[in-house]
Design an enzyme around this catalytic site. Structure first.
Site, PDB file in Angstrom:
ATOM      1  N   GLY A  45       0.697  -0.997   0.084  1.00  0.00           N
ATOM      2  CA  GLY A  45      -0.024   0.032   0.033  1.00  0.00           C
ATOM      3  C   GLY A  45       0.724   1.251  -0.181  1.00  0.00           C
ATOM      4  CD  GLN A  50       3.180   5.858   2.749  1.00  0.00           C
ATOM      5  OE1 GLN A  50       2.441   5.087   2.193  1.00  0.00           O
ATOM      6  NE2 GLN A  50       4.331   5.065   3.482  1.00  0.00           N
ATOM      7  CB  CYS A  92       4.555   2.666   7.750  1.00  0.00           C
ATOM      8  SG  CYS A  92       4.207   3.968   6.898  1.00  0.00           S
ATOM      9  CG  LEU A  93       6.631   1.028   1.678  1.00  0.00           C
ATOM     10  CD1 LEU A  93       5.985   1.296   0.393  1.00  0.00           C
ATOM     11  CD2 LEU A  93       7.501   0.103   1.769  1.00  0.00           C
ATOM     12  CG  HIS A 134      -1.071   1.764   7.098  1.00  0.00           C
ATOM     13  ND1 HIS A 134      -0.189   1.296   8.038  1.00  0.00           N
ATOM     14  CD2 HIS A 134      -0.380   2.439   6.334  1.00  0.00           C
ATOM     15  CE1 HIS A 134       0.759   1.888   7.751  1.00  0.00           C
ATOM     16  NE2 HIS A 134       1.112   2.507   6.662  1.00  0.00           N
ATOM     17  CD  GLU A 135      -1.400   2.803   2.539  1.00  0.00           C
ATOM     18  OE1 GLU A 135      -1.036   3.993   2.327  1.00  0.00           O
ATOM     19  OE2 GLU A 135      -0.852   1.875   2.835  1.00  0.00           O
ATOM     20  CG  HIS A 138       0.087   6.794   5.168  1.00  0.00           C
ATOM     21  ND1 HIS A 138       0.829   7.618   6.068  1.00  0.00           N
ATOM     22  CD2 HIS A 138       0.046   5.386   5.002  1.00  0.00           C
ATOM     23  CE1 HIS A 138       2.065   6.738   6.149  1.00  0.00           C
ATOM     24  NE2 HIS A 138       1.563   5.373   5.537  1.00  0.00           N
TER      25      HIS A 138
HETATM   26 NI    NI Z   1       2.393   3.285   5.728  1.00  0.00          NI
END
Ligand code: NI
Length: 169
Positions: A45, A50, A92-93, A134-135, A138
């Site tokens: 995701g 991000q 998370c990236l 999660h997204e 963000h």
């Molecule tokens: Ni994330």
């Protein structure tokens, strides 16, 4: 085009992103780039903030390229219902190398727009439900570490501070 992933500490990750109002070729290209960037970073995701773009766009593929139908484009997504509970490890990236257990709803329905601006609803379970939450978090400037205990969150932030100091973040 592969964008580099913005890491924790960059303010763009902690402000609410702007609504998408123009469903043009630029949006289509951006979404393609987001998938490419997500796969390159080995994520399932990715939200536009991000990659430093503060717009309400997210891409998700919980099968990581296995199933082309699992590729989801979420423009202006809003969570409309949540049910049940699941607890498992989340990462998370933008906070690489860290993972924590997070309790989330088990079944989540969201409403979003597609690349043409058309509204749709989608229900996800387990990992997909987690990705939806999660997204969309963000896009509201919220990171998963806000769902862990203050103690664990402070520990993560302290470790990141050290990494920043060492030039390793
Ligand atoms: Ni994330």
């Amino acid at each position: 085009m592969i964008y580099s992933i913005v890491k924790f500490g960059d303010p763009v990750l902690e402000i609410p992103a702007a609504e998408v109002t123009s469903f043009d070729d630029g949006l289509k290209k951006l979404v393609e780039d987001m998938f490419e960037s997500m796969y390159a970073a080995r994520g399932v995701g990715l939200a536009a903030p991000q990659i430093g773009i503060s717009k309400r766009i997210a891409v998700v593929d919980v099968t990581f390229k296995e199933d082309p139908d699992a590729r989801l484009v979420l423009i202006n997504p809003v969570i409309i219902s949540k049910e049940g509970r699941q607890r498992s490890s989340e990462g998370c990236l933008s906070i690489p190398e860290f993972r924590e257990d997070v309790t989330r709803a088990k079944t989540v329905t969201l409403r979003a727009q597609d690349l043409t601006g058309k509204f749709f609803e989608h229900t996800g379970e387990d990992l997909l439900a987690r990705a939806f939450l999660h997204e969309t978090d963000h896009l509201n400037g919220k990171l998963y570490i806000s769902h862990v205990s203050a103690l664990k969150r402070d520990l993560i932030k302290r470790k990141i501070k050290k990494l920043v100091k060492a030039g390793e973040w």
